[in-house]
Design a protein around this motif. Structure first.
Motif, PDB file in Angstrom:
ATOM      1  N   HIS A 389     -24.706 -18.421  68.726  1.00 55.52           N
ATOM      2  CA  HIS A 389     -24.246 -16.863  68.871  1.00 55.52           C
ATOM      3  C   HIS A 389     -25.449 -15.992  68.039  1.00 55.52           C
ATOM      4  O   HIS A 389     -26.137 -16.727  66.767  1.00 55.52           O
ATOM      5  N   PRO A 390     -25.278 -14.735  68.676  1.00 52.28           N
ATOM      6  CA  PRO A 390     -26.399 -14.005  68.197  1.00 52.28           C
ATOM      7  C   PRO A 390     -26.914 -13.521  66.695  1.00 52.28           C
ATOM      8  O   PRO A 390     -27.730 -14.169  65.712  1.00 52.28           O
ATOM      9  N   ALA A 391     -25.708 -13.805  65.927  1.00 56.27           N
ATOM     10  CA  ALA A 391     -25.817 -14.073  64.729  1.00 56.27           C
ATOM     11  C   ALA A 391     -26.231 -15.205  64.036  1.00 56.27           C
ATOM     12  O   ALA A 391     -26.510 -15.218  62.815  1.00 56.27           O
ATOM     13  N   GLU A 392     -26.360 -16.330  64.742  1.00 58.20           N
ATOM     14  CA  GLU A 392     -26.968 -17.459  64.361  1.00 58.20           C
ATOM     15  C   GLU A 392     -28.671 -17.957  64.541  1.00 58.20           C
ATOM     16  O   GLU A 392     -28.927 -18.472  64.511  1.00 58.20           O
ATOM     17  N   LEU A 393     -28.897 -16.726  64.943  1.00 60.17           N
ATOM     18  CA  LEU A 393     -30.625 -16.884  65.480  1.00 60.17           C
ATOM     19  C   LEU A 393     -30.796 -16.485  63.918  1.00 60.17           C
ATOM     20  O   LEU A 393     -30.651 -15.230  63.108  1.00 60.17           O
ATOM     21  N   ARG A 394     -32.217 -17.364  64.031  1.00 63.49           N
ATOM     22  CA  ARG A 394     -32.732 -17.284  62.381  1.00 63.49           C
ATOM     23  C   ARG A 394     -34.639 -16.375  62.353  1.00 63.49           C
ATOM     24  O   ARG A 394     -35.395 -16.973  63.913  1.00 63.49           O
TER      25      ARG A 394
END
Length: 465
Positions: A389-394
């Motif tokens: 999910h995009p929110a999991e990108l760091r």
């Protein structure tokens, strides 16, 4: 102005960033990497420039106002680039093992030069770059991109930062400098460590890389070729070995890591922002527009362009003491201007490349490399989606560069086309054919990578959810 990204808030969040004992925002903290906009919003409360910490024990001033940034960049008689003016460093108040020294400590290159010496070195670099045949360069970038895609394409999955963005500019600039391809891992480790400013290892890697550059210069003095090193050696400016090595260090470093961040940020935009991703296949938005958007929203060198005031000087109502590193927040000043109507796409008034006498001398080449990187990937692998999910990108930590740490993606391996000699391959791209976030795990606040991947795969395979 077009609709904002569905994954980026247009308003800075409430709260304060991580600060040190002096109240200066810590630009090396994980919180800053995760959400720098909150820090920029906080710093603007102090005025056009505010105190920050670049690393433990390294204090600086960060310019977050567009007009103040231009004042610094265009006032070479007040704000100089010579890092020997760094008062805290000269007085021993900067830790000897500070990770930022690899990027900020003085070197005999144009980056740290002023006046006539800067003009002499910059002219040598620019005129050597002008000897490059643009058609040959474009063809080499295309072939390098295809070779990398050939490596991960059949697998149906990749990390586009590790497997593509980081390696493409590296291969190009190694070849331009005249290095043998076997130096790829050495140069990658050195440039990554220096820019990440992640620990004392950066200084060791920097020294090791410099040693290889001295060897390269000695070799090219004996056996010149059609490469930047040989052309710099032959230039009428008569650069010394120290100057040659420092210019090559600058060219390769600036040509690889910031360029990798540039490419990675554009790829992320295509993968998460429906304004761009869903429109490439119908021609309403093109690669050039995506490049402009990234330079406005997520410039690869978020905070750099280090200057040193020769005397105490005011920027707005803020006093900037002499000898204090004064950095331009390219990200913050660009964000400030982009809030005005009619900005971003098609407008290149951003400061992502800097301004004034030290503006990036290879910005046209950098933009061309990034554009080719996008075009080859879009042409050859038309159906791509994030594997998380995009929110999991760091985001990569550190005060200087801004880009994702990784971009894991997947795509149907049976749709992977083989490149032809003229670079033609593939079908119309369908990047971004992903479910609306309101109907996915993102809409419920429950982020699930497996659920996200299942829904996205259904979308790009045409099999339904």
């Amino acid at each position: 102005m077009t609709d904002p990204s569905p994954y980026v808030s247009e308003r800075p969040p409430s709260g304060c960033p991580v600060t040190g004992h002096s109240g200066a925002a810590q630009l090396y903290s994980p919180d800053f990497a995760a959400d720098p906009r909150m820090t920029y919003h906080y710093l603007r409360r102090f005025g056009p420039v505010a105190p920050v910490e670049l690393a433990p024990g390294v204090e600086a001033m960060l310019v977050t106002d567009y007009d103040a940034a231009l004042q610094v960049l265009r006032s070479p008689k007040t704000f100089v680039k010579d890092a020997r003016r760094w008062q805290a460093l000269a007085e021993g108040r900067v830790p000897n093992d500070s990770p930022v020294l690899a990027m900020m400590a003085w070197k005999p290159s144009s980056l740290f030069a002023d006046g006539e010496r800067h003009r002499r070195l910059r002219t040598a670099v620019r005129e050597s770059i002008d000897r490059l045949d643009q058609h040959t360069l474009r063809r080499y970038v295309t072939r390098s991109a295809d070779a990398l895609i050939d490596r991960f394409g059949p697998a149906g999955q990749a990390d586009l930062m590790r497997d593509y963005s980081a390696l493409l500019p590296l291969r190009v600039f190694i070849a331009l400098a005249g290095f043998h391809p076997s130096y790829e891992n050495i140069v990658l480790a050195a440039t990554t460590g220096v820019l990440n400013a992640s620990g004392p290892e950066a200084a060791r890697l920097s020294e090791e890389f410099l040693g290889h550059l001295y060897d390269l210069v000695a070799h090219k003095r004996r056996q010149p070729g059609a490469d930047l090193t040989s052309w710099l050696i032959a230039h009428e400016a008569a650069l010394t070995d120290d100057e040659l090595v420092s210019e090559l260090y600058l060219l390769i470093g600036a040509g690889t890591q910031p360029e990798a961040a540039f490419i990675g940020n554009v790829l992320r935009l295509l993968l998460v922002d429906r304004r761009f991703a869903g429109n490439f296949h119908n021609g309403t938005v093109g690669v050039e527009e995506a490049l402009d958007e990234v330079l406005w929203v997520d410039p690869p060198m978020a905070n750099f362009s280090v200057h040193y005031p020769l005397y105490d000087v005011r920027l707005g109502d803020v006093l900037v003491p002499a000898g204090v590193p004064t950095l331009i927040s390219h990200a913050a000043v660009t964000e400030q201007l982009s809030m005005l109507p009619g900005q971003r796409i098609g407008n290149r008034a951003h400061l992502a490349w800097g301004a004034g006498p030290h503006a990036c001398p290879v910005q046209d080449e950098a933009r061309m490399i990034a554009a080719i990187a996008m075009e080859r990937l879009l042409d050859r692998i038309p159906d791509v989606a994030l594997a998380v999910h995009p929110a999991e990108l760091r985001w990569r930590q550190g005060p200087f560069a801004r880009c994702p740490e990784s971009l894991p993606v997947f795509f149907p391996p049976d749709a992977f086309p083989v490149a032809t000699e003229d670079g033609a391959a593939g079908a119309p791209p369908r990047w971004g054919l992903t479910p609306d976030p309101a109907s996915s795990a993102a809409g419920t606040g429950q982020s699930s990578s497996s659920d996200w991947r299942r829904r996205v795969w259904a979308a790009i395979s045409g099999k339904g959810a």
